[in-house]
Design a protein around this motif. Structure first.
Motif, PDB file in Angstrom:
ATOM      1  N   GLY A 134       0.809  -1.212   0.000  1.00 53.54           N
ATOM      2  CA  GLY A 134       0.000   0.000   0.000  1.00 53.54           C
ATOM      3  C   GLY A 134       0.840   1.259   0.000  1.00 53.54           C
ATOM      4  N   GLU A 135       1.907   1.283   0.806  1.00 57.82           N
ATOM      5  CA  GLU A 135       2.784   2.459   0.851  1.00 57.82           C
ATOM      6  C   GLU A 135       3.433   2.709  -0.505  1.00 57.82           C
ATOM      7  OE1 GLU A 135       5.602   2.911   3.957  1.00 57.82           O
ATOM      8  OE2 GLU A 135       4.291   2.093   5.503  1.00 57.82           O
ATOM      9  N   MET A 136       3.955   1.645  -1.124  1.00 56.98           N
ATOM     10  CA  MET A 136       4.652   1.814  -2.397  1.00 56.98           C
ATOM     11  C   MET A 136       3.705   2.281  -3.494  1.00 56.98           C
ATOM     12  SD  MET A 136       7.436  -1.323  -2.607  1.00 56.98           S
ATOM     13  CE  MET A 136       6.309  -2.656  -2.173  1.00 56.98           C
ATOM     14  N   VAL A 137       2.523   1.698  -3.550  1.00 59.11           N
ATOM     15  CA  VAL A 137       1.607   2.006  -4.642  1.00 59.11           C
ATOM     16  C   VAL A 137       0.946   3.368  -4.442  1.00 59.11           C
ATOM     17  CG1 VAL A 137      -0.489   1.262  -5.819  1.00 59.11           C
ATOM     18  CG2 VAL A 137       1.227  -0.417  -5.169  1.00 59.11           C
ATOM     19  N   CYS A 138       0.615   3.726  -3.205  1.00 55.77           N
ATOM     20  CA  CYS A 138       0.041   5.058  -2.972  1.00 55.77           C
ATOM     21  C   CYS A 138       1.045   6.156  -3.320  1.00 55.77           C
ATOM     22  CB  CYS A 138      -0.393   5.197  -1.513  1.00 55.77           C
ATOM     23  SG  CYS A 138      -1.940   4.368  -1.146  1.00 55.77           S
ATOM     24  N   TYR A 139       2.309   5.884  -3.133  1.00 54.91           N
ATOM     25  CA  TYR A 139       3.343   6.879  -3.434  1.00 54.91           C
ATOM     26  C   TYR A 139       3.423   7.139  -4.931  1.00 54.91           C
ATOM     27  CZ  TYR A 139       7.959   9.118  -3.400  1.00 54.91           C
ATOM     28  OH  TYR A 139       9.013   9.992  -3.558  1.00 54.91           O
ATOM     29  N   LEU A 140       3.456   6.085  -5.746  1.00 54.79           N
ATOM     30  CA  LEU A 140       3.501   6.210  -7.204  1.00 54.79           C
ATOM     31  C   LEU A 140       2.536   5.201  -7.811  1.00 54.79           C
ATOM     32  CD1 LEU A 140       7.373   6.524  -7.771  1.00 54.79           C
ATOM     33  CD2 LEU A 140       5.664   8.342  -8.058  1.00 54.79           C
ATOM     34  N   PRO A 141       1.258   5.563  -7.963  1.00 54.27           N
ATOM     35  CA  PRO A 141       0.248   4.596  -8.401  1.00 54.27           C
ATOM     36  C   PRO A 141       0.140   4.384  -9.904  1.00 54.27           C
ATOM     37  CG  PRO A 141      -0.795   6.670  -7.852  1.00 54.27           C
ATOM     38  CD  PRO A 141       0.661   6.842  -7.541  1.00 54.27           C
ATOM     39  N   GLY A 142       0.916   5.096 -10.699  1.00 55.50           N
ATOM     40  CA  GLY A 142       0.823   4.943 -12.148  1.00 55.50           C
ATOM     41  C   GLY A 142      -0.108   5.973 -12.748  1.00 55.50           C
ATOM     42  N   ALA A 306      -3.763   1.749 -11.295  1.00 50.59           N
ATOM     43  CA  ALA A 306      -3.722   2.536 -12.525  1.00 50.59           C
ATOM     44  C   ALA A 306      -5.104   2.761 -13.120  1.00 50.59           C
ATOM     45  CB  ALA A 306      -2.826   1.858 -13.563  1.00 50.59           C
ATOM     46  N   GLU A 307      -6.117   2.012 -12.639  1.00 56.23           N
ATOM     47  CA  GLU A 307      -7.450   2.094 -13.238  1.00 56.23           C
ATOM     48  C   GLU A 307      -8.517   2.556 -12.261  1.00 56.23           C
ATOM     49  OE1 GLU A 307      -8.136  -1.301 -16.242  1.00 56.23           O
ATOM     50  OE2 GLU A 307      -6.488  -2.013 -15.003  1.00 56.23           O
ATOM     51  N   CYS A 308      -8.103   3.163 -11.158  1.00 56.40           N
ATOM     52  CA  CYS A 308      -9.096   3.626 -10.190  1.00 56.40           C
ATOM     53  C   CYS A 308      -9.111   5.148 -10.130  1.00 56.40           C
ATOM     54  CB  CYS A 308      -8.838   3.040  -8.806  1.00 56.40           C
ATOM     55  SG  CYS A 308      -7.433   3.741  -7.925  1.00 56.40           S
ATOM     56  N   GLU A 309     -10.256   5.679  -9.763  1.00 56.31           N
ATOM     57  CA  GLU A 309     -10.388   7.114  -9.565  1.00 56.31           C
ATOM     58  C   GLU A 309      -9.737   7.506  -8.239  1.00 56.31           C
ATOM     59  OE1 GLU A 309     -14.580   7.619  -9.515  1.00 56.31           O
ATOM     60  OE2 GLU A 309     -14.842   7.239 -11.659  1.00 56.31           O
ATOM     61  N   ASP A 310      -9.257   8.735  -8.172  1.00 59.46           N
ATOM     62  CA  ASP A 310      -8.703   9.267  -6.925  1.00 59.46           C
ATOM     63  C   ASP A 310      -7.729   8.245  -6.315  1.00 59.46           C
ATOM     64  OD1 ASP A 310      -8.252  10.975  -4.845  1.00 59.46           O
ATOM     65  OD2 ASP A 310     -10.335  11.122  -4.211  1.00 59.46           O
ATOM     66  N   GLN A 311      -6.662   7.957  -7.057  1.00 59.62           N
ATOM     67  CA  GLN A 311      -5.812   6.805  -6.793  1.00 59.62           C
ATOM     68  C   GLN A 311      -5.287   6.717  -5.363  1.00 59.62           C
ATOM     69  OE1 GLN A 311      -3.555   8.083 -10.309  1.00 59.62           O
ATOM     70  NE2 GLN A 311      -3.419   5.935 -10.845  1.00 59.62           N
ATOM     71  N   ARG A 312      -4.627   7.769  -4.916  1.00 56.27           N
ATOM     72  CA  ARG A 312      -3.984   7.712  -3.603  1.00 56.27           C
ATOM     73  C   ARG A 312      -5.004   7.489  -2.494  1.00 56.27           C
ATOM     74  NH1 ARG A 312       1.015  12.095  -3.152  1.00 56.27           N
ATOM     75  NH2 ARG A 312       2.609  10.648  -3.935  1.00 56.27           N
ATOM     76  N   ARG A 488       6.844  13.123   2.204  1.00 55.53           N
ATOM     77  CA  ARG A 488       5.960  13.140   1.032  1.00 55.53           C
ATOM     78  C   ARG A 488       5.274  11.798   0.801  1.00 55.53           C
ATOM     79  NH1 ARG A 488       9.385  16.546  -3.411  1.00 55.53           N
ATOM     80  NH2 ARG A 488       7.494  16.255  -4.640  1.00 55.53           N
ATOM     81  N   LEU A 489       5.490  10.852   1.696  1.00 54.30           N
ATOM     82  CA  LEU A 489       4.737   9.598   1.633  1.00 54.30           C
ATOM     83  C   LEU A 489       3.290   9.873   2.029  1.00 54.30           C
ATOM     84  CD1 LEU A 489       6.833   6.671   3.187  1.00 54.30           C
ATOM     85  CD2 LEU A 489       5.986   6.859   0.858  1.00 54.30           C
ATOM     86  N   GLU A 574       1.227  14.055  -7.397  1.00 55.45           N
ATOM     87  CA  GLU A 574       0.980  15.051  -6.353  1.00 55.45           C
ATOM     88  C   GLU A 574       0.081  16.171  -6.852  1.00 55.45           C
ATOM     89  OE1 GLU A 574       4.826  14.693  -3.377  1.00 55.45           O
ATOM     90  OE2 GLU A 574       4.887  16.154  -5.019  1.00 55.45           O
ATOM     91  N   GLU A 575       0.286  16.598  -8.093  1.00 56.38           N
ATOM     92  CA  GLU A 575      -0.555  17.651  -8.655  1.00 56.38           C
ATOM     93  C   GLU A 575      -1.978  17.145  -8.852  1.00 56.38           C
ATOM     94  OE1 GLU A 575       0.010  20.869  -9.252  1.00 56.38           O
ATOM     95  OE2 GLU A 575       1.934  20.586  -8.243  1.00 56.38           O
ATOM     96  N   ARG A 576      -2.115  15.927  -9.364  1.00 50.41           N
ATOM     97  CA  ARG A 576      -3.453  15.362  -9.557  1.00 50.41           C
ATOM     98  C   ARG A 576      -4.175  15.196  -8.230  1.00 50.41           C
ATOM     99  NH1 ARG A 576      -2.961  10.057 -11.987  1.00 50.41           N
ATOM    100  NH2 ARG A 576      -0.695  10.166 -12.070  1.00 50.41           N
ATOM    101  N   THR A 577      -3.462  14.724  -7.218  1.00 48.71           N
ATOM    102  CA  THR A 577      -4.068  14.541  -5.900  1.00 48.71           C
ATOM    103  C   THR A 577      -4.485  15.865  -5.294  1.00 48.71           C
ATOM    104  OG1 THR A 577      -2.702  12.556  -5.547  1.00 48.71           O
ATOM    105  CG2 THR A 577      -3.712  13.555  -3.604  1.00 48.71           C
TER     106      THR A 577
END
Length: 599
Positions: A134-142, A306-312, A488-489, A574-577
């Protein structure tokens, strides 16, 4: 300085090594013209970072050889999955027939205490793994051009390209076998009602529907999985409540069960030897057998990134809640089983010996029948059917996204990286659907043993994937602290990295000793020994073979911490979030708040 004029710039350092490092200038201020490794600093406009492709990532890791994205014209995945879809996809794949039916063999082998304690242990091991992923993917979800949530992608990015290659094919094999296994299980469930239709026809129907669902836009797949998984969850909750009622004697025969079966015939079977060590081996065998019910659960959460809305936000919610729900269903579910059925119950023993399909060998059904309830078994069988179908659906999704990631990372033929205008990796689905026809091995009794052998191997494949994922998280965390990026995590979990070290140790131990029973002379069986250990040399051959093929065998077998890229794509997400956080409408009514808390 450039950082003062352009406060959002990213600093990219290049070196003679096979990877480059990047640093983002933010509140921490600008970096000097040379860093501690004497790398030259180049300034890149933030706008150029807004769309980072998998090819760009590969290039920065030293795995690409061009400036352009080779898949720029191959389409992108669509972000059509909502939070509720992600939650149910994860639970739908993790909760298959293992809980409804597979627990019967563990109960008979290990006893009620062995079953219950082993599932508690497995849950404690899965929790840190889910947190790490979860930590790795939330940081850079694609960003839709890749599947950055793939465990193999994380291993390649944070550890080593060759290790990622071996992990990728290991996972793909596991997913394909599990699709076939669940479709076979679904066909067997139908035989509880009728044997008039050949098993091969049912396999074709179930597999066909799973493939069709995956060929549609991801939002339709997510909606189907939501309702599939909802049925099984309602069924499990109902069975747990019913077991509680039977515990206190609320059934038709008013027989108060309590912990009777823990006392007579006993809490443990001591199937290997008598005494304290024999009881320990009951628990250990339960951990090995029960692992099949848990494997690939964390991965299914991450693959949707990579295929979900509001990824983080959605991935973090799924990661936080996934393990507690899994522990609720599995831990309370196995406790419920342990109090309503004895491990030597004649119906249970007979069902396992004869291989009764579906609800016929479910410990829940046997316990309910013993209590004098006659209607529920058919309802439970229908729930088991939807459970198998749901799990097969989720594993098909996982297999196609894994193959897509391999193709885009250069680990599989490029054609499997094609995506149509609906965001569907249609070529990858075609191959996965074709390979899933291994399920037809179960049509013949002579080939069913071969498929069971494949299925047994898939459990160890899942364990190996967890080991590699734990290693990736450890390297990722080191790189985060090295680059001063911990603040920034977006998703942080308690007890790290020590909790992941615990999971890594336990899973490594189980992987190396899962075939311990075959070393006891009376239990020796060559096929069981091969099934327990053949995955290990195959994995090593893939790993070493890729090192030789890419001529990196004599180089370092893992990336130095300064070579690990933890910044490419960071500005983009980060900008998208930030935009999503500013425009998000929070739930206002009580019902909306309740649904947000649940899903």
């Amino acid at each position: 300085m450039a950082a003062e004029k352009y406060p959002g710039l990213t600093v990219v350092g290049s070196s003679s090594d096979d990877a480059a490092t990047t640093h983002t200038i933010g509140s921490a201020g600008a970096l000097p013209a040379k860093d501690k490794y004497n790398k030259t600093i180049e300034f890149v406009d933030v706008e150029s970072q807004q769309s980072t492709s998998s090819a760009t990532i590969s290039e920065k890791l030293g795995d690409g050889d061009g400036d352009a994205d080779p898949f720029a014209n191959e389409g992108s995945l669509q972000q059509g999955l909502k939070s509720r879809h992600i939650q149910m996809i994860a639970l739908g794949g993790a909760i298959g027939t293992g809980l409804f039916v597979g627990t019967s063999s563990t109960l008979a082998l290990c006893g009620p205490a062995g079953l219950f304690i082993s599932y508690i242990i497995i849950s404690s091991v899965v929790y840190p793994i889910m947190c790490g992923f979860g930590e790795m993917v939330c940081y850079l979800p694609g960003n839709g051009n890749d599947a950055s949530g793939s465990a193999a992608h994380l291993v390649a990015r944070y550890v080593d390209k060759s290790l990622g290659f071996a992990t990728a094919w290991n996972y793909y094999y596991c997913y394909i076998i599990l699709v076939a296994a669940e479709c076979t299980a679904a066909s067997g469930v139908v035989e509880y009602w009728t044997v008039a239709v050949p098993k091969g026809v049912w396999i074709l129907i179930f597999l066909g529907i799973v493939v069709i669902l995956n060929f549609g836009p991801v939002k339709y797949y997510g909606e189907a999985e939501f309702w599939f998984a909802s049925i099984k969850i309602l069924c499990i909750v109902g069975l747990i409540i019913l077991s509680f009622i039977l515990f206190w004697g609320g059934g038709p025969n008013h027989d108060r069960l309590g912990f009777r079966y823990w006392q007579r015939p006993g809490a443990f079977t001591e199937h290997i030897m008598k005494g304290g060590f024999g009881r320990f081996l009951d628990i250990y065998s339960g951990v090995i057998k029960g692992g099949f019910a848990f494997i690939l659960g964390p991965e299914l959460v991450c693959l949707t990134s990579a295929e979900c809305e509001d990824q983080r936000r959605n991935i973090a919610k799924a990661a936080r809640r996934f393990i507690w729900r899994l522990m609720f269903f599995y831990v309370l579910g196995t406790l419920a089983i342990s109090v309503i059925v004895a491990y030597n119950d004649p119906s249970l023993v007979s069902a396992l010996a004869s291989g009764k399909p579906g609800a016929g060998s479910s410990p829940f059904v046997i316990g309910i029948q013993n209590a004098g309830i006659r209607v529920l078994p058919h309802i439970i069988n229908a729930c088991i059917l939807s459970s198998a179908w749901s799990a097969g659906n989720a594993f098909m999704f996982a297999s196609t996204r894994s193959l897509l990631t391999m193709a885009r990372n250069g680990d599989a033929p490029r054609v499997f990286g094609k995506i149509n205008r609906f965001g569907v990796p249609y070529v990858a689905i075609s191959l996965s659907g074709g390979l899933s026809c291994l399920a037809f091995l179960n049509v013949s009794s002579s080939t069913a043993d071969v498929f069971n052998w494949f299925s047994n191997i898939s459990t160890i494949s899942g364990f190996i994937g967890w080991i590699c994922g734990c290693v990736a998280y450890i390297r990722f965390r080191k790189a985060i602290f090295f680059n001063g990026m911990y603040d920034r995590l977006p998703f942080k979990t308690w007890g790290q990295p020590y909790a992941v070290y615990y999971s890594l140790f336990v899973i490594s131990l189980i992987t190396l000793t899962n075939g311990y029973a075959t070393f006891i002379p009376k239990n020796w069986k060559g096929s069981d020994f091969v099934a327990a250990y053949i995955t290990l040399p195959i994995f090593v051959v893939l790993w070493v073979g890729h090192k030789l093929w890419t001529r990196t065998f004599t180089k370092r077998w893992w990336r130095r911490v300064d070579q690990i890229d933890v910044t490419t794509g960071l500005v983009d997400i980060e900008e998208r979030t930030k935009i999503l956080d500013e425009t998000r409408v929070e739930p206002s009514t009580r019902w909306q708040k309740f649904m947000d808390a649940v899903l």
